[in-house]
Design an enzyme around this catalytic site. Sequence first.
Site, short mmCIF file in Angstrom:
data_model
loop_
_atom_site.label_atom_id
_atom_site.label_comp_id
_atom_site.label_asym_id
_atom_site.label_seq_id
_atom_site.Cartn_x
_atom_site.Cartn_y
_atom_site.Cartn_z
CG ASP A 176 -0.43 0.09 2.52
OD1 ASP A 176 0.75 0.45 2.64
OD2 ASP A 176 -1.16 -0.16 3.50
CB ILE A 177 0.11 4.67 -1.11
CG1 ILE A 177 -0.14 4.13 -2.52
CG2 ILE A 177 0.80 6.03 -1.17
CD1 ILE A 177 -1.10 4.98 -3.34
CD GLU A 219 -4.78 3.53 1.84
OE1 GLU A 219 -4.44 3.71 3.03
OE2 GLU A 219 -5.97 3.58 1.47
#
Length: 298
Positions: A176-177, A219
Amino acid sequence: MSEDDPSSLPNKTVVTVVRSPAKPAEDRDACLVVIYGDDMGRRIPLGTGPMTLGRSSSCDVQIDQESVSRNHCRVSFDGKRYVVQDLGSTNGTYVNDELVEEQRLKDGDQIKVGRTILKFITGGNIEGQYHEEIYRLMTVDGLTELHNKRFFEEAIEKEVSRSQRYTRELSLVLFDIDFFKRINDTYGHLAGDAVLRQLGTIVRGRLRSHDIAARVGGEEFAILLPEVDRAGAVKLAEELRRLVQQSIFRFEGVRIDVTISLGVTEWSTQIGNVESFIRTADEKLYEAKRRGRNRVVS
């Protein structure tokens, strides 16, 4: 759609085409399909009259989002082609991720109004194209153009079954970011969407044709790697991490620094089932975040 080479046709046919005053039906037969945002899958037929899109209830197509202006943009037929025109909106109108004031549309163009993405469809078989698009939306995330969570859940069941049956290697990468909420809070949700969209492009450009990449959360992403062992998956994850860190993410001229954290695991009979397979990769992802983010843990 490609056109026939006139030189390969009989002269009589060429003369008939040249003299024909009729406009091709596909120039006037068109619709918009919502591929991301509220009312996903909604079909909006286009006629020859202008159609206004915006937040106002008086618009022909109401998109009730804060990022959408009251009268945001207009789609109209200029006698030859459909044209989208921005109406002085606060956040702008985008066609294929390019900010435009006025733009002629071609089949497949994507119009972004606020956080909503609409696909322009025209051609000789609008009904067929529309149903193809709806089928695609069942498996693909409209923003990132990666597979969606539903497709991923079905795919991982199949790939684990194949791995068990044929004793094939299979690895999973979850990522994920980093600090994505901070990006949204600092630059706004439109910027967050732009980051997700660009990230999808980076991921698609790195994978093999039979790898399966999906957006499985806001995300959060997953990559399923058939016939790849843990070492190979770690190598790919590290390359992807480096690509993202080195890429320049921009929104409306502002550079946004982006990094990702990744967890990697390889399927084995000791893992037991799909849920444990995913959970193991997820634990590695959160270990990467605990150890400072922007790293790969396997």
